[in-house]
Design an enzyme around this catalytic site. Sequence first.
Site, PDB file in Angstrom:
ATOM      1  N   GLY A  97      11.340  -2.442  -5.969  1.00  0.00           N
ATOM      2  CA  GLY A  97      10.536  -2.593  -7.185  1.00  0.00           C
ATOM      3  C   GLY A  97      10.493  -4.037  -7.644  1.00  0.00           C
ATOM      4  CE1 TYR A 131       8.590  -2.085 -14.557  1.00  0.00           C
ATOM      5  CE2 TYR A 131       8.017  -0.597 -16.323  1.00  0.00           C
ATOM      6  CZ  TYR A 131       7.965  -0.949 -14.997  1.00  0.00           C
ATOM      7  OH  TYR A 131       7.288  -0.162 -14.108  1.00  0.00           O
TER       8      TYR A 131
END
Length: 162
Positions: A97, A131
Amino acid sequence: MIRAAVVDDVPEIRAMIRELAAYERAPEQAKATDAQLVEALFGSDRAAYALIAENDDPKEVVGYAVWFPFFSTWTGTRGMHLDDLYVRPEARGGGHGRALLAGLAAICVDRGYERFEWRVLDWNEPAIGFYRSLRAELLDEWTMCRLSGEPLADLARQAPAR
């Protein structure tokens, strides 16, 4: 390994789109066909772009990202909207990711895009935490709006004659 998607990746991308939709509790909404994805990602009027994450040994596709450019009237520049980011459960935690996002960030920098934006479901705490670890700004003051189906058709019927 992160690379640009090729046409032969479309069946795998479509499969991962369905996996992502199931994870996001909306499997019935993932209706895109291989033909639609080929046209959107590789057609003459390209709508989006994709990156693929692969393991080396054994060589297998473990994730993808689909993005498209947008224009900001405030900055006067283009930006990137990430539509999908997905890494298969068995490959999570392996850096795929982060590698996909780093690849997308590099595209932004190379092309002079000043913004890299995406959405995350408010219940997806693992993604939100990830994030935040990247120092992404979560814009809580914005609410996404959507018209589709009959409401979209109703409003379209109100358009002045063209």
